[in-house]
Design an enzyme around this catalytic site. Structure first.
Site, short mmCIF file in Angstrom:
data_model
loop_
_atom_site.label_atom_id
_atom_site.label_comp_id
_atom_site.label_asym_id
_atom_site.label_seq_id
_atom_site.Cartn_x
_atom_site.Cartn_y
_atom_site.Cartn_z
N TRP A 1 -3.35 -8.97 3.47
CA TRP A 1 -2.33 -8.30 2.63
C TRP A 1 -1.10 -9.18 2.47
CZ3 TRP A 1 -4.75 -5.24 -0.17
CH2 TRP A 1 -5.71 -4.36 0.33
N ASP B 1 6.15 -4.91 4.72
CA ASP B 1 5.08 -4.00 4.31
C ASP B 1 4.65 -3.23 5.57
OD1 ASP B 1 2.69 -2.75 3.68
OD2 ASP B 1 1.69 -4.54 2.92
N LYS C 1 -2.33 5.40 4.11
CA LYS C 1 -2.78 5.05 5.46
C LYS C 1 -2.32 6.10 6.47
CE LYS C 1 -4.41 1.45 3.54
NZ LYS C 1 -3.86 0.11 3.33
C1 LIG Z 1 -3.93 -0.92 2.34
C2 LIG Z 1 -2.83 -1.88 2.44
C3 LIG Z 1 -2.30 -2.50 1.29
C4 LIG Z 1 -2.84 -2.26 -0.10
O1 LIG Z 1 -2.45 -1.02 -0.55
P1 LIG Z 1 -2.74 -0.52 -2.04
O2 LIG Z 1 -1.98 0.76 -2.06
O3 LIG Z 1 -4.21 -0.35 -2.18
O4 LIG Z 1 -2.19 -1.52 -2.99
C5 LIG Z 1 -1.25 -3.38 1.46
N1 LIG Z 1 -0.75 -3.64 2.68
C6 LIG Z 1 -1.24 -3.07 3.79
C7 LIG Z 1 -0.65 -3.41 5.12
C8 LIG Z 1 -2.30 -2.18 3.70
O5 LIG Z 1 -2.79 -1.62 4.81
#
Ligand SMILES: *Cc1c(COP(=O)(O)O)cnc(C)c1O
Length: 362
Positions: A103, A173, A197
């Protein structure tokens, strides 16, 4: 209503608190006497105004968000933030990225479309199984921000200490560790994450951004929808927001408050993770894939070291009611995501099942 629920260890979209789902079900046809579902409601209605305002207020309370930070409910997933961040924050067109997984790497590659992007640390040499030392990095003098992915969903690593950004703005993030423990928001310029998540249904991204970073001075060509200022000015109601998703997030915020807040969640999450890691550490069959100090308390990858045995485990665990334990295709093996809504009992039963499997397949 008699239902049968599995233990869902999916990395995302993921398990939600059962009480939240039940409440939403009860309110499905008639939300608080409005005679309609929240799905059918104008986002400009009084009822919806209360929903979104309460969601923000509850999140502010949970995370102790300082007044000089704005809370936004956005769309486009974490992936859209990979572009929005540079478009809004790259005043000098320079940014530093710490690459600790796929990511972070995607975010790094996206940012390259907009300026000079430096990879100042990485753990790719060992399949992202650790967090690099970030205490004295070579931060670029004119970097607009330093970027991290705080909990690496795929690899199961977590920054236990934030990097020393030497005064530069930190962007993080937190998709897979959002609300899993207390956080000092004031250490960040921008914290964001997709809610699918650890908070709610896919379709909502929460971004918490320090006021001074919200400006009209974005890169030329930045679409109106991709300016933080657009959404700050309109209080997340510039266009139709992901209204139902925000409503569910709001319910999860209330659930978290009722659990005792983030201190309490950390206590519970630490216990759940310890149960699983302690078992992995003494097992002769299963082992964790991550350096101990950097282990995530949300995503726990593990392997047997034998692909056939892994496959057998995944198949049999599914039959026993433990689903989505297959690891990400880039790591293989298994991964148990044990987010806030996974009850202790789910982890206890999983460990019991693993013990039994180990005995039977030794
Ligand atoms: C799942 C995830 C993403 C991607 O998320 P989307 O909403 O599908 O764009 C980005 N960063 C992390 C840490 C993730 O777990």
């Amino acid at each position: 209503m008699k239902v049968s629920r599995v233990y869902n260890f999916s990395a995302g979209p993921a398990v939600l608190p059962e009480s939240v789902l039940r409440e939403a079900a009860e309110e499905m046809l008639d939300y608080k006497g409005t005679g309609m579902s929240v799905m059918e409601m104008s986002h400009r209605s009084k009822a919806y105004d209360t929903i979104i305002k309460e969601a923000e207020a509850d999140l502010r309370e949970l995370m102790n968000i300082p007044d000089n930070y704005k809370v936004l409910f956005l769309q486009g997933g974490a992936n859209l933030q990979f572009a929005m961040i540079p478009m809004n924050l790259m005043k000098n067109k320079v940014a530093d990225y710490i690459v600790t997984g796929q990511w972070a790497k995607k975010a790094y590659n996206e940012a390259k479309l907009y300026g000079t992007v430096n990879k100042i640390a990485s753990s790719e040499d060992k399949t992202f199984s650790y967090i690099p030392d970030c205490s004295d990095l070579n931060i670029s003098e004119n970097a607009d921000y330093v970027y991290i992915c705080e909990n690496n969903t795929i690899y199961g690593t977590k920054f236990k200490e934030l990097p020393n950004t030497k005064g530069k703005t930190l962007v993080s993030d937190v998709s897979s560790c959002f609300l899993s423990e207390p956080v000092d928001v004031s250490k960040y310029g921008l914290i964001y994450g997709g809610v699918q998540k650890n908070i709610g249904p896919a379709g909502v991204v929460v971004a918490i951004i320090r006021e001074d970073l919200v400006t009209d001075d974005t890169l030329p060509g930045t679409p109106t929808m991709m300016k933080y200022k657009t959404h700050v000015d309109a209080k997340s109601l510039y266009n139709t927001p992901p209204a139902y998703g925000i409503y569910i997030c709001g319910k999860v915020f209330k659930w978290l408050k009722a659990q005792g807040g983030l201190e309490k969640m950390k206590e519970i999450n630490d216990k759940k993770a310890a149960l699983l890691y302690d078992f992995l550490d003494q097992s002769n069959m299963f082992k964790g894939t991550v350096v101990k100090e950097d282990r995530s308390i949300m995503n726990v990858p593990f392997v047997t070291g034998n692909d056939e045995l892994d496959a057998k485990f995944i198949k049999e665990s599914e039959k026993a009611g433990f689903v989505n334990l297959k690891g990400h295709r880039s790591v293989g093996g298994m991964r148990a995501s044990i987010y806030n809504a996974m009850p202790m009992e789910g982890v206890e039963k999983l460990v019991d099942f693993m013990k039994k499997f180990e005995e039977e397949n030794a």
